[in-house]
Design a protein around this motif. Structure first.
Motif, short mmCIF file in Angstrom:
data_model
loop_
_atom_site.label_atom_id
_atom_site.label_comp_id
_atom_site.label_asym_id
_atom_site.label_seq_id
_atom_site.Cartn_x
_atom_site.Cartn_y
_atom_site.Cartn_z
N ASP A 120 12.86 43.81 54.34
CA ASP A 120 11.99 42.31 54.72
C ASP A 120 10.99 42.49 55.44
OD1 ASP A 120 12.10 42.67 51.75
OD2 ASP A 120 14.24 40.80 51.74
N GLY A 121 12.68 42.08 57.09
CA GLY A 121 11.41 41.72 58.46
C GLY A 121 10.95 42.97 58.38
N ILE A 122 10.83 43.65 58.62
CA ILE A 122 9.58 44.83 58.49
C ILE A 122 8.30 44.73 57.96
CG2 ILE A 122 9.25 47.21 58.76
CD1 ILE A 122 12.05 47.74 59.55
N ALA A 123 8.04 44.25 56.51
CA ALA A 123 7.75 43.98 55.89
C ALA A 123 6.97 42.69 56.15
CB ALA A 123 7.94 43.89 54.19
N ASN A 124 7.60 42.19 56.22
CA ASN A 124 6.93 40.27 56.68
C ASN A 124 6.08 40.34 58.55
OD1 ASN A 124 7.45 39.51 54.33
ND2 ASN A 124 9.45 38.52 55.29
N SER A 125 6.99 41.29 59.46
CA SER A 125 5.94 41.68 59.96
C SER A 125 4.94 42.71 60.08
CB SER A 125 6.99 42.13 61.33
OG SER A 125 7.11 43.13 61.16
N LYS A 126 4.41 43.09 58.99
CA LYS A 126 3.23 44.71 59.63
C LYS A 126 1.85 43.43 59.48
CE LYS A 126 5.56 47.77 57.59
NZ LYS A 126 5.37 49.43 56.44
N PRO A 127 1.44 42.47 58.79
CA PRO A 127 0.17 41.96 58.71
C PRO A 127 -0.15 41.66 61.01
CG PRO A 127 1.26 40.92 57.32
CD PRO A 127 2.74 42.09 57.45
N TRP A 128 1.41 40.63 61.14
CA TRP A 128 1.05 40.05 62.40
C TRP A 128 1.47 41.47 63.54
CZ3 TRP A 128 0.22 35.57 62.96
CH2 TRP A 128 0.42 34.62 61.65
N ALA A 129 1.93 42.41 63.00
CA ALA A 129 1.65 43.26 63.73
C ALA A 129 0.37 44.06 64.22
CB ALA A 129 2.70 44.55 63.04
N LYS A 130 -0.44 44.20 62.94
CA LYS A 130 -1.72 44.43 62.87
C LYS A 130 -2.73 43.64 63.84
CE LYS A 130 -1.34 46.95 58.79
NZ LYS A 130 -2.26 46.73 56.99
N LYS A 131 -1.77 42.72 64.18
CA LYS A 131 -2.95 41.41 65.27
C LYS A 131 -2.27 41.61 66.15
CE LYS A 131 -3.56 38.44 61.50
NZ LYS A 131 -3.68 36.87 60.66
N GLY A 132 -1.86 42.43 66.85
CA GLY A 132 -1.37 42.71 68.22
C GLY A 132 0.58 42.18 68.74
N PHE A 133 1.34 41.35 68.04
CA PHE A 133 1.94 40.69 68.02
C PHE A 133 3.40 42.17 68.32
CE2 PHE A 133 0.17 37.87 66.61
CZ PHE A 133 0.49 36.01 66.98
N ARG A 134 4.55 42.17 68.82
CA ARG A 134 5.08 42.66 68.42
C ARG A 134 6.51 42.34 68.72
NH1 ARG A 134 2.84 45.67 74.58
NH2 ARG A 134 2.96 42.82 74.95
N PHE A 135 7.61 42.61 67.70
CA PHE A 135 8.55 42.65 67.24
C PHE A 135 10.06 43.06 67.86
CE2 PHE A 135 5.24 41.42 64.59
CZ PHE A 135 5.62 40.07 63.83
N SER A 136 11.11 42.45 67.70
CA SER A 136 12.61 42.57 68.83
C SER A 136 13.54 41.86 67.13
CB SER A 136 12.81 42.05 69.85
OG SER A 136 13.89 42.63 69.80
N TYR A 137 14.38 43.07 66.17
CA TYR A 137 14.58 42.60 65.54
C TYR A 137 15.71 42.61 65.81
CZ TYR A 137 10.72 44.16 62.90
OH TYR A 137 9.55 44.62 62.07
N ASP A 138 16.94 41.27 65.11
CA ASP A 138 17.66 40.84 65.82
C ASP A 138 18.97 41.10 64.20
OD1 ASP A 138 18.28 40.18 67.98
OD2 ASP A 138 17.75 38.29 68.01
N ILE A 139 20.35 41.89 64.48
CA ILE A 139 20.75 41.54 63.25
C ILE A 139 22.68 40.95 63.87
CG2 ILE A 139 22.76 43.17 61.42
CD1 ILE A 139 20.87 44.63 61.82
N LEU A 140 22.89 39.53 63.54
CA LEU A 140 23.44 38.81 63.79
C LEU A 140 25.52 39.42 63.20
CD1 LEU A 140 22.16 34.79 64.16
CD2 LEU A 140 21.86 37.58 65.37
N GLY A 141 25.86 39.85 64.45
CA GLY A 141 27.22 40.09 63.79
C GLY A 141 28.27 39.57 64.02
#
Length: 68
Positions: free
Chosen positions: A4-25
């Motif tokens: 879901d995180g990757i899918a939700n970020s795709k429109p923003w990534a196309k606009k040049g945003f970059r992402f770092s994902y976290d899994i809080l364990g």
């Protein structure tokens, strides 16, 4: 989840945003819970890596791993 995180970020990534994902364990209180987070990290690294093929290093998404 990470899909879901990757899918939700795709429109923003196309606009040049970059992402770092976290899994809080850090809330794991048993071996079984800890292994669930290990497996989630493994799956996330695989999915993020597949989506980052052919991207320059600093344009690719990343994942933050906290060893605690």
């Amino acid at each position: 989840d990470i899909k879901d995180g990757i899918a939700n970020s795709k429109p923003w990534a196309k606009k040049g945003f970059r992402f770092s994902y976290d899994i809080l364990g850090e809330g794991a209180r048993s071996d079984a819970q800890a292994m669930g987070y290990v497996n989630a990290y493994h799956d996330a690294i695989k999915l993020i890596g597949e989506g980052a093929k052919n991207l320059p290093l600093f344009a690719a998404p990343s994942i933050s791993v906290k060893l605690s």
